[in-house]
Structures are given as structure tokens and as C-alpha cells.
Write a protein that holds these residues in place. Sequence first.
Motif: not given
Length: 474
Positions: A329-332, A451-455
Amino acid sequence: MAAPTRIGSPAAPPPVADGSLKRSLTRLDLIAMGVGSIVGAGIFVTTGVAAATKAGPAIMLSFVLAGAICVLVALCYSELASMTPVSGSAYTYTRTTMGEIPAFLVGWNLLLEYAVAASAIAIGWSGLFGAALNSLFGVTLPKAITAGPGSGGVVNLPAVLIVAVLVAVLVFEVKIAAVVVKTLVALTIGVLALVVVIGSPHLHAGNWSPFLPFGVHGIAAGAALAFFAYLGFDIVATSAEETRDPRRDLPWGMIGSVVIATALYVAVSAVLTGVAPYSSLNNAAPVATALAAIGAGWIGKVILVASVIALTKGLLMVCYGQTRLVFAMSRDGMVPKSLCRTNSRGAPVRLSLVIGAVVAVVAGLLNIDTVAELVNIGALFAFLIVSLGVLILRRTDPDRARPFRTPLMPFVPLLAIGGCIWLATTFEALTWVRFVVWSAAGIALYLGYGRRHSITRTAPAVALTDEAVAGGAA
């Protein structure tokens, strides 16, 4: 302009040099990890209590039924795991089939499942460790250091210390953790084999009559209780990025561990209900009680030590699964990316320390009985979504390579979904309310941060090493 898709692609993991997890686990490692996650101290309690209150001697069939549902779910996991051999388990699979929001909810609920389970296991370990010290050496630990403030103590020090020890194991290469788990699993299976060998000569067929004292419904009721003894086999899927040949070995690890665990549960329940009347097994130590009645009172101390061992490996595996879930989840970008840093050995040290600290604080200071049922409902939610994901991906992307294919489509995933829904109907209303509240909190977190930080990526995500982060900052 059309909004960008929020469904990630099941890409291959980055090379170790870029800071991913290191591939070192074998098929045997995975099976041991699965068995270690499933077969805990509960096998010495659940078998007797379920027989006495739910199914009678038919508890053997209850374990077979519960195991069958888990195999159905494991078959669905296996297809997605072979297609997406990266860390994250159900969270990653859901992201590649349904998108970010369902994936975040799955990850969010699994995060609670692992956190509550780890804290509960640590507290249980502390109690059994204290009992073992008293039984074997006559040492009684003061309540001030064996219970949290809510239970009349100051801090549950043994719970804190065992978490610290296991986190220290996790920060080394994962192969070391696998060796520890295999050793503890071998000891646990050895004790279970001892129980079967000692009890088998004293089996009395009359204790199996009536076989269905609670009727056919008793088998289903027993399966609903027994199913939760299997929770944790999905932790194997979180190791995909650390497995040498995940496309081949992950299915073996998940399905093999469920089959072995089912055989162990059935064997123990058969001996237990054959040695003693099922109605006498509703107590805190049914296996020890039943075997003491046939002159094997010493087995109680052996089982006590085995229970401590079983909880140790169970806690290690839950903490491991939790770190790999949050790592993905962090990597995403769903949670702060600083948590997915790895060291030169490919271990997420910072994340392991953070999660260990949270579990230690909860286990050392709080009473978590009121939210323990969330472990079950969170797991069932993930199982259902993964099974549904197999159906969706077969329809939306039928030509994608599938090294492992779920057999008997669409019946296997449909049966898995039906089994999860059926078991979920056994929960009390308050459990559903807590589930809805926790999920709502997860949606708020996703909208406010995730949502604002996801890749949204079509290429492999790259985990960050400490050196890489330092270089980027420079």
C-alpha cells in the motif's frame, strides 16, 4: 478529458537492486508459513469447544467443510497470485481487477485484521507463558507486569517483549524468519502427533454415538466456528515478492497448508471425541483434560509449552503479513511512501519497527476483546472480493497469461463467494456496525490522502532504499 483509470496493472516487481523485497523463499518455506499461520494454540481448544457446543463428534466433518471453503478461496487466490507475483495479497489483486477504492477497503480491513490479531495473540502468549512458568518452575509473575491498566496491571511486559523479539527476527532477511517458522511448525506438529499417538489406543466407538447430536445443522454451525481457525492462510500470498518461483509455488503454499491443517484438525478432533464424551470437552483445556482422564496427565504440561510455541509462530506470521500488506500500500502511495524503504538485505526495517511498536503498545496497554470479531469479518470481506476478482478478470481480460488457472470456472469462485456470505451471516449485528464504521473511516482516509497520493501505474513500482531516498533528497 476522460478521467484516468484507477486500476493498476499487475506488473512484475522491481529488481532487488532498486530496493524491492528479496526472493529467497521456497515451496517448503511457504507451506510451513501457511501451516504456521493456521495451526495455532487454538487447535488445543477450538476442537473440544466446537465439539461440545456445536457439532458433537461430527466436528470432524465441520473441519472438512471449513477446510473445503478455504481451499475454494485458495484456488481463487492462486490464480491471481500467479498472475501478479508481487507483495500485497488481496489488496494487490483487488487493485488490478476492481480499482483503487475496493482495493483500499480490502487493505484497510486486512490491516485491522492483522493488527487486532497480532495484539490478541501477543496477549494470549503472555498468559500462556506465565502459566508455563508457574507449571514448570513454580514462578508466578506479578500482575503489574502481566496485564494492562484496564485489567488491573501497569503494562503487559511479556507481550511487549515477545513482539520486540519477533520484530528483531523480521528485520533480518526473510529467510531467517522462514527458518524460525519451520522449526516452530515442526515442534507443533510433533506435539500434535504425540496427542494422536497417545490417544488412539484409548478410542471408544461409543463416544462417537450419536454422531450428529445437534443434527446436520450442527455440522454447519461447527464449520462456521472452525472456519476461523483457518484464518491466516492468505498470509502466504503476501510473500509473493519474496518467493523464488511465485507462479508455481504460491498455489502449492496456500492449498498445501490448508490441506495439511485440515488433516491435523480432523485427527485431533477424532481422538478427542473418541477418548472422551463430547459433552465433557467444553472447558479451557479440552485436549489436556481428555488425555488426563486416560492417565496421561503429564501431557498437559507438554501442551502448555506447545501452545506457547504455536502462538509464537502465529504472532511472527501475522506481523510478517501485516508488514508486507502495508509495504504494498505504501509503494502504491495509499499510505506514506516513506514506509516502503528497504535496507540492503531487502527487508522493510522501518515498517517492521513501526508496526511492531503499534502492536506492542496495544498488547501492552489495552484490552481488545471488544473488537476481536473484526478479525473474522475483515478476512471474509477480503476472501469474497478476491473470489469475485477472479470472475471479473476472466471476463475483462480473458487472454492474459494465467500460469495457474482456477479449475471448474465459474463454480469454484461462486462457491467460495457463497461460503463467505454464509459464514458472514453468523456474525452479530454489532460486528456489522463496527465493520461499517471502520470501512467508513477507511473511505475517508482514502479520499483525504490515498487518492491524492496514489500511483496509478502500468510499470513496476519501485520501493525506496534509504540510499535512494537520500540521493533523491540531494
